[in-house]
Scaffold this motif. Sequence first.
Motif, PDB file in Angstrom:
ATOM      1  N   PHE A  11       0.900  -1.120  -0.040  1.00 15.53           N
ATOM      2  CA  PHE A  11       0.143  -0.182   0.051  1.00 15.53           C
ATOM      3  C   PHE A  11       0.905   1.295  -0.037  1.00 15.53           C
ATOM      4  CE2 PHE A  11       0.938  -0.134   4.523  1.00 15.53           C
ATOM      5  CZ  PHE A  11       1.055  -1.537   4.721  1.00 15.53           C
ATOM      6  N   CYS A  12       2.074   1.204   0.150  1.00 11.40           N
ATOM      7  CA  CYS A  12       3.356   2.171   0.163  1.00 11.40           C
ATOM      8  C   CYS A  12       3.187   3.030  -1.242  1.00 11.40           C
ATOM      9  CB  CYS A  12       4.539   1.938   0.331  1.00 11.40           C
ATOM     10  SG  CYS A  12       5.528   3.327   0.783  1.00 11.40           S
ATOM     11  N   GLY A  13       2.759   4.311  -1.416  1.00 13.40           N
ATOM     12  CA  GLY A  13       2.511   4.987  -2.565  1.00 13.40           C
ATOM     13  C   GLY A  13       1.395   5.143  -2.912  1.00 13.40           C
ATOM     14  N   LYS A  14       0.402   4.608  -2.338  1.00 18.75           N
ATOM     15  CA  LYS A  14      -1.021   4.582  -2.777  1.00 18.75           C
ATOM     16  C   LYS A  14      -1.704   5.574  -1.703  1.00 18.75           C
ATOM     17  CE  LYS A  14      -1.495  -0.061  -4.442  1.00 18.75           C
ATOM     18  NZ  LYS A  14      -2.156  -1.371  -4.352  1.00 18.75           N
ATOM     19  N   THR A  15      -2.899   6.116  -2.037  1.00 25.28           N
ATOM     20  CA  THR A  15      -3.742   7.059  -1.122  1.00 25.28           C
ATOM     21  C   THR A  15      -4.512   5.961  -0.285  1.00 25.28           C
ATOM     22  OG1 THR A  15      -5.841   7.017  -2.537  1.00 25.28           O
ATOM     23  CG2 THR A  15      -3.897   8.623  -3.010  1.00 25.28           C
TER      24      THR A  15
END
Length: 76
Positions: free
Chosen positions: A14-18
């Motif tokens: 989920f890193c880099g996602k809203t």
Amino acid sequence: LDLAEIPTTMESDFCGKTLAESGFREHGIIIVGIRQANGKFLIPPSGTTVIQPGDNLFALGDQRAVGHLTSTTHPL
């Protein structure tokens, strides 16, 4: 319900996602706060908040879902 603090790394799916893109809600998890790497707290965070490496997510949800999230880097 369980509340857990989840650290993020570059390897986290989920890193880099809203938050809206992360899929947490679809798994019964609500992110009630984020402690960013710079020490700033976002309570409550917006759905447009981008999850960055070094952020700590405060996750609230079903015991099983939160437990799975805390036990792996790639939970969802």
